[in-house]
Motif scaffolding. Structure first.
Motif, mmCIF file in Angstrom:
data_model
loop_
_atom_site.group_PDB
_atom_site.id
_atom_site.type_symbol
_atom_site.label_atom_id
_atom_site.label_comp_id
_atom_site.label_asym_id
_atom_site.label_seq_id
_atom_site.Cartn_x
_atom_site.Cartn_y
_atom_site.Cartn_z
ATOM 1 N N MET A 1 -59.248 -38.565 -78.773
ATOM 2 C CA MET A 1 -57.896 -38.052 -78.987
ATOM 3 C C MET A 1 -57.907 -36.976 -80.064
ATOM 4 O O MET A 1 -58.544 -37.122 -81.103
ATOM 5 N N GLN A 2 -57.204 -35.892 -79.807
ATOM 6 C CA GLN A 2 -57.103 -34.802 -80.762
ATOM 7 C C GLN A 2 -56.291 -35.254 -81.985
ATOM 8 O O GLN A 2 -55.251 -35.884 -81.858
ATOM 9 N N LYS A 3 -56.787 -34.935 -83.192
ATOM 10 C CA LYS A 3 -56.134 -35.409 -84.408
ATOM 11 C C LYS A 3 -55.069 -34.455 -84.922
ATOM 12 O O LYS A 3 -54.156 -34.863 -85.634
ATOM 13 N N PHE A 4 -55.180 -33.189 -84.586
ATOM 14 C CA PHE A 4 -54.209 -32.202 -85.064
ATOM 15 C C PHE A 4 -54.160 -31.056 -84.072
ATOM 16 O O PHE A 4 -55.024 -30.933 -83.188
ATOM 17 N N ILE A 5 -53.143 -30.211 -84.208
ATOM 18 C CA ILE A 5 -53.015 -29.072 -83.316
ATOM 19 C C ILE A 5 -52.558 -27.840 -84.097
ATOM 20 O O ILE A 5 -51.671 -27.915 -84.943
ATOM 21 N N LEU A 17 -51.363 -34.911 -85.333
ATOM 22 C CA LEU A 17 -50.975 -35.650 -84.137
ATOM 23 C C LEU A 17 -51.098 -37.156 -84.338
ATOM 24 O O LEU A 17 -50.677 -37.937 -83.483
ATOM 25 N N GLU A 18 -51.681 -37.527 -85.450
ATOM 26 C CA GLU A 18 -51.749 -38.931 -85.867
ATOM 27 C C GLU A 18 -51.748 -38.919 -87.393
ATOM 28 O O GLU A 18 -51.988 -37.862 -88.006
ATOM 29 N N PRO A 19 -51.458 -40.030 -88.063
ATOM 30 C CA PRO A 19 -51.507 -40.020 -89.530
ATOM 31 C C PRO A 19 -52.910 -39.672 -90.020
ATOM 32 O O PRO A 19 -53.909 -40.246 -89.561
ATOM 33 N N LEU A 20 -52.976 -38.721 -90.924
ATOM 34 C CA LEU A 20 -54.264 -38.282 -91.476
ATOM 35 C C LEU A 20 -54.320 -38.638 -92.958
ATOM 36 O O LEU A 20 -53.324 -38.514 -93.666
ATOM 37 N N THR A 21 -55.475 -39.046 -93.414
ATOM 38 C CA THR A 21 -55.600 -39.512 -94.800
ATOM 39 C C THR A 21 -56.226 -38.442 -95.690
ATOM 40 O O THR A 21 -56.991 -37.583 -95.236
ATOM 41 N N ALA A 22 -55.870 -38.511 -96.963
ATOM 42 C CA ALA A 22 -56.422 -37.581 -97.949
ATOM 43 C C ALA A 22 -57.946 -37.650 -97.957
ATOM 44 O O ALA A 22 -58.535 -38.721 -97.745
ATOM 45 N N HIS A 23 -58.561 -36.501 -98.182
ATOM 46 C CA HIS A 23 -60.010 -36.343 -98.277
ATOM 47 C C HIS A 23 -60.714 -36.409 -96.919
ATOM 48 O O HIS A 23 -61.955 -36.419 -96.875
ATOM 49 N N SER A 429 -40.995 -38.111 -77.680
ATOM 50 C CA SER A 429 -42.035 -37.155 -78.065
ATOM 51 C C SER A 429 -43.314 -37.848 -78.496
ATOM 52 O O SER A 429 -44.364 -37.214 -78.580
ATOM 53 N N ASN A 430 -43.228 -39.151 -78.778
ATOM 54 C CA ASN A 430 -44.403 -39.894 -79.259
ATOM 55 C C ASN A 430 -44.458 -41.265 -78.608
ATOM 56 O O ASN A 430 -43.423 -41.863 -78.274
ATOM 57 N N GLY A 446 -45.364 -38.583 -75.265
ATOM 58 C CA GLY A 446 -46.383 -38.799 -76.281
ATOM 59 C C GLY A 446 -47.775 -38.809 -75.696
ATOM 60 O O GLY A 446 -48.761 -38.545 -76.394
ATOM 61 N N ALA A 447 -47.848 -39.094 -74.381
ATOM 62 C CA ALA A 447 -49.152 -39.108 -73.704
ATOM 63 C C ALA A 447 -49.829 -37.751 -73.727
ATOM 64 O O ALA A 447 -51.040 -37.646 -73.511
ATOM 65 N N MET A 448 -49.076 -36.707 -74.030
ATOM 66 C CA MET A 448 -49.645 -35.358 -74.029
ATOM 67 C C MET A 448 -50.691 -35.182 -75.127
ATOM 68 O O MET A 448 -51.609 -34.358 -74.988
ATOM 69 N N VAL A 449 -50.611 -35.948 -76.211
ATOM 70 C CA VAL A 449 -51.613 -35.836 -77.275
ATOM 71 C C VAL A 449 -52.674 -36.924 -77.132
ATOM 72 O O VAL A 449 -53.511 -37.095 -78.011
ATOM 73 N N GLU A 450 -52.603 -37.657 -76.006
ATOM 74 C CA GLU A 450 -53.565 -38.739 -75.788
ATOM 75 C C GLU A 450 -54.471 -38.447 -74.590
ATOM 76 O O GLU A 450 -55.657 -38.179 -74.751
#
Length: 493
Positions: A1-5, A17-23, A429-430, A446-450
């Motif tokens: 799955m793509q993480k960002f766009i 596209l999903e929660p992303l963590t620092a670092h 949308s999700n 939401g399936a579009m990012v999956e």
């Protein structure tokens, strides 16, 4: 799955596209990027260092200006960018209207009315002329359910608080919207219920309704009756008998009119749900059908994209008036034109009105603009139409129905249970919303990012709309919800 766009090649922000963590290290074509802080799903982060005053670019357009330096990999949101929207603008027509290629027709099972119009429901509608008889209308609706028979699918009353103590545009709006609903082809027959002493009384309203079939539209003045509920039920029985003559038959998609609206948007709305609806709109228009886009204040900041898609300079000028008239409406009430996005929008990742508008207008697809409608004006031209109405969900969706929409496609990132006078399909949308509120949401983008492409989802949405037009109920219909709201601007006497 793509993480960002990164939506457009010229963007200097990307969307999680999903929660992303620092670092976290993200792989970009130009190398790796290290996030400096947590990025919630749907929110933006900087792809390069943005100095104070730098334009923030998303969708290939400026969505605001950095209010302080934003380091690469940092969260970009309301705390460090600000809108550039202000007062009235001067626009120049740069025509970019390209007709869509035609595609093979599709049919749905609809109702052909005696006047040639087409409906997708065969209901008996009870329309009060004034709020004073709302409870009477509701009582009639409840007691009339036992009269449903034959091909009649529903008996509904549409309550509203207006019809009297109104002046100017408010009074005109009420009369136009009520007349539009009385004439709507989703209603097999209509009972117009008046009180008798209101400003928008039945005799006045008849001139707004125009020519009508006396078998289809019946009138009842409560003050003239000894027992208005008893008389109304007798009339409804006759209306049921009349409407039962209509049966579903194959009808071309050229006859379909679909309204498009978003509400409770999030950072994914302009990436998933709205583009899918836009692709659907292009598909329907390529088959000769019609779509209507509204919520004018949520075009601010993206209006030139629509203006330049106008087929003619006359339509361009009408669109300029559409935008500037709404800006003047804000100014006349002492309000800023950019008092948006809402708290829910911001929580979902939308930072400025330009951000919201550029995502919102994705619902229009790529078709040329072929009509610009005043509030309460019925649609008359096939293709993409722009409608004057505010962003409020109930008011805008009612306006879409009044202008002739058979169905409203309502995209959302946060969810809502409301309905409108016509079937109102909720499109998430999700996937988290779709899974959490399965009793509200009809279709998941939401399936579009999956695991699904925009083209696949648009085709699935088109098939689903055909099923709804042919009689399948959306979730709000199955729950028994039906709402309406009229645009109010002025004085109440």
């Amino acid at each position: 799955m793509q993480k960002f766009i990164k939506i457009h090649s010229s963007d200097n922000v990307a969307v999680a596209l999903e929660p992303l963590t620092a670092h976290s290290e993200l792989i970009l074509p130009s190398g790796t990027l290290l996030l400096t802080e947590d990025i919630p799903q749907g929110h933006k982060f900087a792809l390069c260092n943005l100095p104070e005053g730098a334009p923030v670019i998303k969708y290939g357009a400026q969505i605001g200006t950095a209010t302080k330096e934003i380091p690469t990999g940092s969260w970009v949101h309301t705390h460090n960018i600000h809108t550039n929207l202000d007062q009235l603008l001067t626009y120049t027509y740069d025509r970019q209207a390209t007709p869509l290629p035609s595609s093979a027709d599709r049919t749905f099972q609809g109702y052909r009315r005696a006047n040639g119009k087409v409906g997708i429901r065969n209901g008996i509608w009870i329309i009060p002329t004034v709020g004073c008889v709302n409870n009477v209308a509701s009582a009639i609706e409840r007691q009339a359910q036992s009269l449903i028979s034959g091909s009649v699918e529903e008996i509904l009353a549409f309550s509203h608080p207006y019809g009297c103590s109104q002046m100017g545009d408010d009074q005109e709006h009420t009369r136009k919207i009520l007349a539009d609903l009385i004439n709507h082809p989703n209603a097999g027959a209509v009972l117009v219920l008046g009180l008798g002493c209101e400003n928008s009384n039945i005799d006045v309203l008849k001139s707004y309704i125009g020519n009508y079939d006396e078998n289809r539209v019946r009138f009842l003045v409560a003050q003239d009756c000894e027992n208005e509920i008893e008389e109304a039920l007798n009339i409804i029985q006759e209306l049921v008998d009349y409407a039962s003559q209509f049966h579903r038959e194959p009808i071309s998609c050229r006859e379909l009119v679909i309204g498009m609206k978003c509400g409770g948007s999030d950072g994914l709305s302009g990436i998933t749900a709205n583009p899918v609806v836009g692709a659907f709109s292009d598909m329907l228009i390529s088959k000769g059908g019609t779509t209507i886009l509204t919520e004018v204040p949520e075009m601010f900041g993206a209006e030139t994209l629509l203006m330049n898609r106008c087929e003619t300079e006359e339509l361009f000028n009408q669109t300029v008036c559409l935008i500037n008239n709404f800006k003047n409406y804000f100014k006349e009430h002492g309000q800023t034109i950019y008092e948006n996005p809402s708290p829910g929008n911001k929580k979902g990742g939308i930072s400025t009105l330009e951000d919201k508008s550029l995502g919102c207008t994705q619902k229009s697809g790529h078709a040329p603009v072929r009509g610009v409608l005043a509030y309460g004006e019925p649609v008359s031209r096939r293709g993409l139409n722009l409608l004057s109405a505010p962003g409020n969900d109930l008011v805008a969706s009612t306006a879409l129905a009044a202008s002739g929409a058979h169905i409203v496609l309502f995209t959302t990132g946060r969810g809502t249970p409301f309905a409108s006078p016509v079937p109102t399909m909720k499109i998430s949308s999700n996937s988290a919303l779709y899974q959490k509120k399965s009793n509200w949401i009809d279709f998941n983008c939401g399936a579009m990012v999956e695991d699904s492409s925009l083209e696949e989802l648009a085709a699935q949405l088109f098939d689903y709309v055909i099923r709804i037009a042919s009689g399948e109920k959306v979730k709000s219909e199955a729950a028994g919800f039906h709402d309406m709201a009229i645009f109010k601007q002025g004085v109440t006497l």
